[in-house]
Design an enzyme around this catalytic site. Sequence first.
Site, PDB file in Angstrom:
ATOM      1  N   HIS A   1       1.107  -1.986   6.286  1.00 26.40           N
ATOM      2  CA  HIS A   1       0.462  -2.051   4.970  1.00 26.40           C
ATOM      3  C   HIS A   1       1.450  -2.156   3.808  1.00 26.40           C
ATOM      4  CE1 HIS A   1       1.191   2.326   5.328  1.00 26.40           C
ATOM      5  NE2 HIS A   1       1.186   2.340   4.000  1.00 26.40           N
ATOM      6  N   HIS A   2       2.748  -2.015   4.071  1.00 26.48           N
ATOM      7  CA  HIS A   2       3.742  -2.202   3.002  1.00 26.48           C
ATOM      8  C   HIS A   2       4.542  -3.494   3.175  1.00 26.48           C
ATOM      9  CE1 HIS A   2       3.369   1.190   0.347  1.00 26.48           C
ATOM     10  NE2 HIS A   2       3.312   2.026   1.362  1.00 26.48           N
TER      11      HIS A   2
ATOM     12  N   HIS B   1       7.948   5.503   6.561  1.00 23.99           N
ATOM     13  CA  HIS B   1       6.667   6.140   6.862  1.00 23.99           C
ATOM     14  C   HIS B   1       5.672   5.237   7.588  1.00 23.99           C
ATOM     15  CE1 HIS B   1       4.902   4.564   3.005  1.00 23.99           C
ATOM     16  NE2 HIS B   1       3.773   4.634   3.682  1.00 23.99           N
TER      17      HIS B   1
ATOM     18  N   HIS C   1      -3.724   5.329   6.795  1.00 21.84           N
ATOM     19  CA  HIS C   1      -2.601   4.406   6.616  1.00 21.84           C
ATOM     20  C   HIS C   1      -1.308   5.110   6.207  1.00 21.84           C
ATOM     21  CE1 HIS C   1      -3.845   4.636   2.345  1.00 21.84           C
ATOM     22  NE2 HIS C   1      -2.615   4.227   2.054  1.00 21.84           N
ATOM     23  N   ASP C   2      -1.401   6.260   5.553  1.00 17.10           N
ATOM     24  CA  ASP C   2      -0.206   7.003   5.153  1.00 17.10           C
ATOM     25  C   ASP C   2       0.099   8.179   6.070  1.00 17.10           C
ATOM     26  OD1 ASP C   2       0.782   5.503   3.043  1.00 17.10           O
ATOM     27  OD2 ASP C   2      -0.350   6.574   1.515  1.00 17.10           O
TER      28      ASP C   2
ATOM     29  N   ASP D   1      -4.577  -0.218  -1.485  1.00 21.20           N
ATOM     30  CA  ASP D   1      -3.583   0.834  -1.675  1.00 21.20           C
ATOM     31  C   ASP D   1      -2.945   0.728  -3.055  1.00 21.20           C
ATOM     32  OD1 ASP D   1      -1.820   2.938  -1.037  1.00 21.20           O
ATOM     33  OD2 ASP D   1      -0.356   1.564  -0.154  1.00 21.20           O
TER      34      ASP D   1
ATOM     35  N   LYS E   1       3.545   9.796   6.292  1.00 21.82           N
ATOM     36  CA  LYS E   1       4.066  10.679   5.235  1.00 21.82           C
ATOM     37  C   LYS E   1       4.048  12.141   5.658  1.00 21.82           C
ATOM     38  CE  LYS E   1       3.303   7.650   1.293  1.00 21.82           C
ATOM     39  NZ  LYS E   1       2.635   7.453  -0.015  1.00 21.82           N
TER      40      LYS E   1
END
Length: 203
Positions: A126-127, A96, A67-68, A155, A71
């Site tokens: 997801h954010h 990101h 998911h990240d 998260d 980054k």
Amino acid sequence: MLNNRVFDGVSARILVKTRRCQKKLWQYDPDTYLHCQKVAQVSYFLSHLLRLPSDAAQYVYLGALIHDLGKTAIPKIVLHKTGALTPEERAMMQRHPSLGREIALSIMKNVPETEKQVVLDVVEFHHERVDGKGYPYGMSGTEIPLAARIVAVADALDAMVSYRSYRSKPKNVKQALEELKHNSGYQFDRKVVGKLVEFFTTY
């Protein structure tokens, strides 16, 4: 890395491509890679608490594992900054999720849409927040795919209970759950948070 025996409902193609994404994460920033591992475990557990079908839970897990991914496109000096981010750095960080989707798409270009959609949804959304105040798109409520709402809770939980460069000490699990409850219906999906809190208070 991934254990094929867990993924009886998932194609080998998506597993191979997810491994490549994981490798990219590990090579760029092991801390982010390990965070994704922990988030994936909680997300998979939450998926079962929410009674998702087995194959759906597996795709949520795969999405959480990377998911990240975006980054890896953020300079490490920004990624690990101990002080407050400048507006420019914050804007960079908030890119990101969309950057992650682009990177995942480039790696998964030969995987059919039906196999990678949930994974990409997790990476990209997801954010987002259920009150519409998240990023990168300001989606709200059920506009946000359930997989992304699940991973958002996992998260946040891991972020709160883990050591971070920008704060002195982590919360304990009880404090983290209280924070999730406080933001339930605003930042986080109320049902997802409720299932997690119910489990911890029951067991």
